[in-house]
Write an enzyme that holds these catalytic residues in place. Sequence first.
Site, mmCIF file in Angstrom:
data_model
loop_
_atom_site.group_PDB
_atom_site.id
_atom_site.type_symbol
_atom_site.label_atom_id
_atom_site.label_comp_id
_atom_site.label_asym_id
_atom_site.label_seq_id
_atom_site.Cartn_x
_atom_site.Cartn_y
_atom_site.Cartn_z
ATOM 1 N N GLU A 16 0.832 -1.201 0.000
ATOM 2 C CA GLU A 16 0.000 0.000 0.000
ATOM 3 C C GLU A 16 0.869 1.254 0.000
ATOM 4 O O GLU A 16 0.599 2.218 -0.725
ATOM 5 C CB GLU A 16 -0.932 0.003 1.206
ATOM 6 C CG GLU A 16 -1.882 1.190 1.220
ATOM 7 C CD GLU A 16 -2.891 1.124 2.347
ATOM 8 O OE1 GLU A 16 -3.863 1.895 2.290
ATOM 9 O OE2 GLU A 16 -2.716 0.324 3.274
ATOM 10 N N SER A 67 -1.098 -8.352 0.005
ATOM 11 C CA SER A 67 -1.944 -8.442 1.193
ATOM 12 C C SER A 67 -2.086 -7.095 1.881
ATOM 13 O O SER A 67 -3.029 -6.867 2.619
ATOM 14 C CB SER A 67 -1.338 -9.459 2.164
ATOM 15 O OG SER A 67 -0.021 -9.095 2.493
ATOM 16 N N CYS A 68 -1.130 -6.203 1.680
ATOM 17 C CA CYS A 68 -1.160 -4.914 2.379
ATOM 18 C C CYS A 68 -1.677 -3.820 1.459
ATOM 19 O O CYS A 68 -0.936 -2.949 1.005
ATOM 20 C CB CYS A 68 0.219 -4.562 2.903
ATOM 21 S SG CYS A 68 0.799 -5.694 4.167
ATOM 22 N N THR A 69 -2.925 -3.874 1.120
ATOM 23 C CA THR A 69 -3.562 -2.801 0.359
ATOM 24 C C THR A 69 -4.807 -2.377 1.117
ATOM 25 O O THR A 69 -5.305 -3.088 1.979
ATOM 26 C CB THR A 69 -3.959 -3.257 -1.066
ATOM 27 O OG1 THR A 69 -4.923 -4.297 -0.954
ATOM 28 C CG2 THR A 69 -2.760 -3.764 -1.832
ATOM 29 N N CYS A 78 2.333 -7.827 7.244
ATOM 30 C CA CYS A 78 3.397 -7.937 6.261
ATOM 31 C C CYS A 78 3.893 -6.537 5.873
ATOM 32 O O CYS A 78 3.116 -5.577 5.913
ATOM 33 C CB CYS A 78 2.887 -8.652 5.018
ATOM 34 S SG CYS A 78 1.750 -7.660 4.013
#
Length: 474
Positions: A304, A322-324, A412
Amino acid sequence: MPYFDAASSAPLHPVARQALLAALDEGWADPARLYREGRRARLLLDAAREAAAEAVGCRPDELTFTPSGTRALHDGIAGALAGRRRAGRHLVVSAVEHSAVLHAAAAHQAGGGTVAEVPVDGAGRVAPGAYAAALRDAPGPTALACLQSANHEVGTRQPVAEAAQECRAADVPLLVDAAQSLAWGAVAGDWSLLTASAHKWGGPPGVGLLAVRKGVRFAAHGPADERESGRAPGFENIPAVVAAAASLRAVREEAAAEAERLRELVDRIRTRVPRLIPDVEVVGDPERRLPHLVTFSCLYVDGETLLHELDRAGFSVSSGSSCTSSTLTPSHVLRAMGVLSEGNVRVSLPLGTREEDVERFLALLPDLVSRVRGQLGAPRREEAATAGSGVASPAGGGEEAELVVDSLGKLCPIPVIELAKVIGEVPVGGVVTVLADDEAARLDIPAWCAMRGHEYVGERPAERGTAYRVRRRA
């Protein structure tokens, strides 16, 4: 500002804009009426259907316009399952289908049906014979199989013709999601149903295509309607439909030349990003892929944050990381492929992308990745093997030496960064156990081991979260 997210939605094609404006004046009336304005609207709708059917490779009376590509998928799956309910209640899909297909599969399962997912390899591709095996091993008669023509996240093309042949041999219809590939050409093979979405090729949003071959058993979902052969209830959005068909024809005329040009630009990104930036994994099939799309994942990077940095630099890209902001779990596509999910960037070039914009992207990216890694305290490559963070203590010495790293509650890529910082504190043969409750760790820790030459021992349940064990080999 360069827009590099055509796989999500392509910019409106100039032909679509022209056709839309013209059809707003000519196609506003009810095409079911016999007076002059209605006949004019019907002519526009019929012409659009013929043009779209030619591009799809089906008969005009086999093609239905729907309110969206997602609606086309849901109605296509539901209609085929309902039409073949006496044949069976089993559904076969690939593990990397669009979420709309997986949501439809979940609804089918919740209603008492059964579902099987066909796995993919590390490039995201279904193996030859995989659909034949899935149909052979089904718990009961199969009603429908689904396979995308090309993946929306990594660009890998699927062996649709082979899968269609396998399904035909088992007397099972195959539904093909062609949303990402239809702009580049018709889908080969003896498929039974096909769906697509206009905004993926530069048409207006709010128009989907559903093709159902003659002879395929199909029962429309929901109350019957006299419009669109009863398969898409409601008044047709004729201006949008006309613009969708006109732009599809225009894009197809440009496809061969643009595919060659964009493939060369994508090849630059595929080749140069790993050279410019350490610890990058380019994912997807390197050859059997869409010409305009490339995806890569950067170790020790918050996806992100990287997307925000690229946005500030003037580049619009997307991510399956996974990090959005849209999800806190790894992309199901990356998970099925078993590849690194952190710091994931998808670049999908629209028609007309300029060479200088790609070069500027390549020039800016290394500094942006380095900046994000610095903000997270990630180790540099030369430091990773020896740096210690003091967050854990050895449990013993020699081959049995073990460190326990508590990364519970951390997202993460922090668990992987903490692993990298302490791996040098155990001797070769020693073990580091990472405690983590972020689902991305299940992908990213094994991927880190493969990139760094260490052995991923496996995972086991912990009192909280999961314990991931890594043996130092390098």
